[in-house]
Write a protein that holds these residues in place. Structure first.
Motif, mmCIF file in Angstrom:
data_model
loop_
_atom_site.group_PDB
_atom_site.id
_atom_site.type_symbol
_atom_site.label_atom_id
_atom_site.label_comp_id
_atom_site.label_asym_id
_atom_site.label_seq_id
_atom_site.Cartn_x
_atom_site.Cartn_y
_atom_site.Cartn_z
ATOM 1 N N ASP A 40 0.827 -1.214 0.000
ATOM 2 C CA ASP A 40 0.000 0.000 0.000
ATOM 3 C C ASP A 40 0.859 1.261 0.000
ATOM 4 O OD1 ASP A 40 0.559 -1.002 2.728
ATOM 5 O OD2 ASP A 40 -0.294 0.931 3.299
ATOM 6 N N THR A 132 1.212 -4.050 10.385
ATOM 7 C CA THR A 132 0.239 -3.028 9.977
ATOM 8 C C THR A 132 -0.768 -3.606 8.991
ATOM 9 O OG1 THR A 132 1.898 -1.318 10.330
ATOM 10 C CG2 THR A 132 -0.011 -0.693 9.044
ATOM 11 N N LEU A 133 -0.296 -4.446 8.070
ATOM 12 C CA LEU A 133 -1.214 -5.084 7.115
ATOM 13 C C LEU A 133 -2.197 -6.005 7.841
ATOM 14 C CD1 LEU A 133 1.290 -6.026 4.256
ATOM 15 C CD2 LEU A 133 -0.510 -4.294 4.133
ATOM 16 N N ALA A 136 -4.801 -3.938 9.684
ATOM 17 C CA ALA A 136 -5.830 -3.408 8.778
ATOM 18 C C ALA A 136 -6.892 -4.476 8.513
ATOM 19 C CB ALA A 136 -5.193 -2.950 7.470
ATOM 20 N N ALA A 165 -4.911 -6.393 2.748
ATOM 21 C CA ALA A 165 -5.037 -5.082 2.103
ATOM 22 C C ALA A 165 -5.145 -5.226 0.583
ATOM 23 C CB ALA A 165 -3.856 -4.179 2.481
ATOM 24 N N PRO A 199 6.036 15.418 8.225
ATOM 25 C CA PRO A 199 5.616 14.039 8.480
ATOM 26 C C PRO A 199 5.712 13.163 7.236
ATOM 27 C CG PRO A 199 3.708 15.490 8.361
ATOM 28 C CD PRO A 199 4.912 16.367 8.254
ATOM 29 N N GLY A 200 5.989 11.882 7.431
ATOM 30 C CA GLY A 200 6.122 10.953 6.308
ATOM 31 C C GLY A 200 4.835 10.854 5.509
ATOM 32 N N LEU A 203 2.063 8.043 5.780
ATOM 33 C CA LEU A 203 0.999 8.077 6.785
ATOM 34 C C LEU A 203 -0.333 8.518 6.202
ATOM 35 C CD1 LEU A 203 2.839 9.817 9.742
ATOM 36 C CD2 LEU A 203 1.897 7.509 9.732
ATOM 37 N N ARG A 204 -0.264 9.187 5.085
ATOM 38 C CA ARG A 204 -1.487 9.752 4.501
ATOM 39 C C ARG A 204 -2.504 8.673 4.146
ATOM 40 N NH1 ARG A 204 0.291 14.020 5.778
ATOM 41 N NH2 ARG A 204 0.708 15.823 4.464
ATOM 42 N N ALA A 205 -3.770 8.955 4.488
ATOM 43 C CA ALA A 205 -4.841 8.037 4.115
ATOM 44 C C ALA A 205 -4.994 8.009 2.596
ATOM 45 C CB ALA A 205 -6.144 8.466 4.774
ATOM 46 N N GLU A 206 -4.651 9.118 1.948
ATOM 47 C CA GLU A 206 -4.710 9.172 0.488
ATOM 48 C C GLU A 206 -3.406 9.757 -0.016
ATOM 49 O OE1 GLU A 206 -8.334 11.156 -0.586
ATOM 50 O OE2 GLU A 206 -9.476 9.335 -0.169
ATOM 51 N N ASP A 208 -0.447 11.845 -1.379
ATOM 52 C CA ASP A 208 -0.236 13.291 -1.345
ATOM 53 C C ASP A 208 1.156 13.573 -1.893
ATOM 54 O OD1 ASP A 208 -0.664 15.953 -0.843
ATOM 55 O OD2 ASP A 208 -1.341 15.642 1.219
ATOM 56 N N GLU A 209 1.517 14.817 -1.955
ATOM 57 C CA GLU A 209 2.849 15.164 -2.433
ATOM 58 C C GLU A 209 3.430 16.247 -1.553
ATOM 59 O OE1 GLU A 209 2.789 17.226 -6.239
ATOM 60 O OE2 GLU A 209 0.636 17.437 -5.990
ATOM 61 N N ASP A 210 4.732 16.385 -1.604
ATOM 62 C CA ASP A 210 5.413 17.431 -0.851
ATOM 63 C C ASP A 210 6.750 17.682 -1.533
ATOM 64 O OD1 ASP A 210 6.875 18.973 0.987
ATOM 65 O OD2 ASP A 210 5.733 18.172 2.681
ATOM 66 N N PHE B 13 10.360 12.910 15.605
ATOM 67 C CA PHE B 13 10.420 11.530 15.151
ATOM 68 C C PHE B 13 11.691 10.862 15.666
ATOM 69 C CE2 PHE B 13 7.759 13.804 12.273
ATOM 70 C CZ PHE B 13 6.736 12.919 11.989
ATOM 71 N N ASP B 39 -1.420 14.359 10.221
ATOM 72 C CA ASP B 39 -0.481 13.679 9.319
ATOM 73 C C ASP B 39 -1.176 12.617 8.477
ATOM 74 O OD1 ASP B 39 1.385 15.251 10.506
ATOM 75 O OD2 ASP B 39 2.317 13.667 11.696
ATOM 76 N N VAL B 40 -2.140 11.930 9.075
ATOM 77 C CA VAL B 40 -2.832 10.851 8.362
ATOM 78 C C VAL B 40 -3.868 11.412 7.382
ATOM 79 C CG1 VAL B 40 -4.444 8.921 8.658
ATOM 80 C CG2 VAL B 40 -2.448 9.113 10.148
ATOM 81 N N SER B 66 -9.738 1.059 6.656
ATOM 82 C CA SER B 66 -9.076 0.184 7.630
ATOM 83 C C SER B 66 -7.547 0.276 7.550
ATOM 84 C CB SER B 66 -9.531 -1.262 7.435
ATOM 85 O OG SER B 66 -9.281 -1.689 6.114
ATOM 86 N N ALA B 68 -5.820 2.951 6.666
ATOM 87 C CA ALA B 68 -5.428 4.218 7.288
ATOM 88 C C ALA B 68 -5.541 4.131 8.808
ATOM 89 C CB ALA B 68 -6.306 5.354 6.756
ATOM 90 N N ALA B 70 -5.167 1.394 10.565
ATOM 91 C CA ALA B 70 -4.033 0.567 11.008
ATOM 92 C C ALA B 70 -2.765 1.412 11.096
ATOM 93 C CB ALA B 70 -3.827 -0.605 10.047
#
Lengths: 233, 111
Positions: A40, A132-133, A136, A165, A199-200, A203-206, A208-210, B13, B39-40, B66, B68, B70
């Motif tokens: 993911d 983490t997988l 989820a 996942a 932040p990494g 971590l984003r739910a969707e 993103d860019e930076d 961090f 952050d999430v 789920s 996200a 986790a």
């Protein structure tokens, strides 16, 4: 940017698949093999990874980002893949691309060839990735009113493989992830997230860019390359 | 999404900035939880700061699936030095910001 393909080295009589290879290649001195984040996180970090490659290109460094067999655009089943197999296949790409360094993103650090110097960005080991997988999946099951436990899932996964996942993992991948610790980074320098000033993005739910973070990561790589070229500095 | 250096200063961090197990619950936990959610969810620190006890999370925000969740729980564990068991994770604790905060506060006291 060049969109091409690479052929993972085949084993035995099995025919090699053709996988996507995105590269910035002007036959320059420094040629960095980029190992993508896994599963993911490969999706959430894809744009960031390409931004890092663009920044490296702007600083005169070539790079290549392969699709691992079973991931992204690949047509071969994930179920047949394993870390060991990916490592073997990447060995061929190191040769054919003529990589001089490796930059591994997150879980990609588990695949970084010891033969190449380089960096691992916010490295993640197998047990943590797998945990983490599994979490989820357990959260998803609970939401659906089913009761699953990591222990029972793992027990089944070690023998039968496991769907996590959306990824259909074979038993070998499950066993390898469960046990794969990161090798001591003798030739690969660790780049912690704290050095990127935010932040990494995994971590984003969707996704993103930076751009600032991407440039920061590329700058660390460029600076290290410069130091290596000029040991007196 | 740009980074927020102010947030970074309070919740780092590095090993050196990781909170100890003796960390007191309350305001610090709430601030940290808001930072992790920012952050999430990819929202600004101000937007996260506006989260209230009854603000909806899992089941209310489509992007908080789920996977996200986790990642969110793992990040909370890492930054607070706590362990969250799977059987402690239920709809109630994840449904609202207040529910999650109460759960995490209790874990911090326990640790």
């Amino acid at each position: 940017m060049i969109v091409g393909t690479w052929s993972p080295a085949s084993q035995g009589a099995e025919s090699a698949s053709e996988e996507l290879l995105v590269s910035f290649d002007q036959s320059r001195t420094h040629r960095v093999l980029i190992l993508p984040a896994l599963f993911d996180e490969a999706n959430t970090l894809r744009r960031f990874t390409l931004s890092v490659m663009r920044a490296l290109d702007a600083s005169g460094v070539d790079s290549a980002l392969p699709d691992l067999a079973g991931m992204n655009e690949s047509l071969v089943p994930m179920r047949d893949q394993s870390l060991t197999r990916w490592r073997t296949q990447l060995g061929g790409l190191v040769e054919s691309f003529g990589a001089t360094q490796v930059l591994a993103m997150r879980g990609g650090a588990m695949l970084a060839p010891a033969s190449l110097p380089g960096w691992r960005y916010a490295a993640l080991d197998g047990p943590k990735l797998l945990a983490t997988l599994l979490r989820a999946r357990v959260v998803n099951a609970r939401e659906a009113g089913r009761s699953e436990t990591r222990e029972a899932l793992l027990e089944e996964g070690r023998v039968m493989g496991l769907r996590l996942a959306g990824w259909d993992f074979g038993a070998k991948m499950v066993c390898e992830l469960e046990n794969e610790q990161l090798a001591p980074a003798s030739s690969h320098r660790a780049i912690d997230q704290s050095r990127l000033g935010g932040p990494g993005l995994w971590l984003r739910a969707e996704p993103d860019e930076d751009e600032d973070q991407a440039r920061a990561l590329a700058d660390i790589v460029i600076a290290d390359i410069g130091d290596a070229a000029d040991p007196s500095s | 999404m740009s980074s927020n250096p102010d947030v970074q200063d309070t919740v780092g961090f590095n090993e050196s900035t990781k909170p100890s197990a003796a960390r007191a619950p309350g305001h610090d936990t709430e601030a940290l939880l808001k930072t992790v959610l920012a952050d999430v969810l990819g929202i600004a620190a101000q937007a996260a700061d506006a989260l209230e006890a009854d603000s909806g999370l899992f089941g209310h925000l489509p992007e908080l699936d789920s996977m996200a969740v986790a990642g969110l729980l793992t990040e909370i564990e890492d930054r607070l030095g706590i362990v969250i068991e799977d059987d402690e994770v239920d709809g109630e604790m994840l449904e609202t910001f207040g529910g999650l905060l109460a759960f995490v506060d209790a874990k911090v006291v326990e640790s």
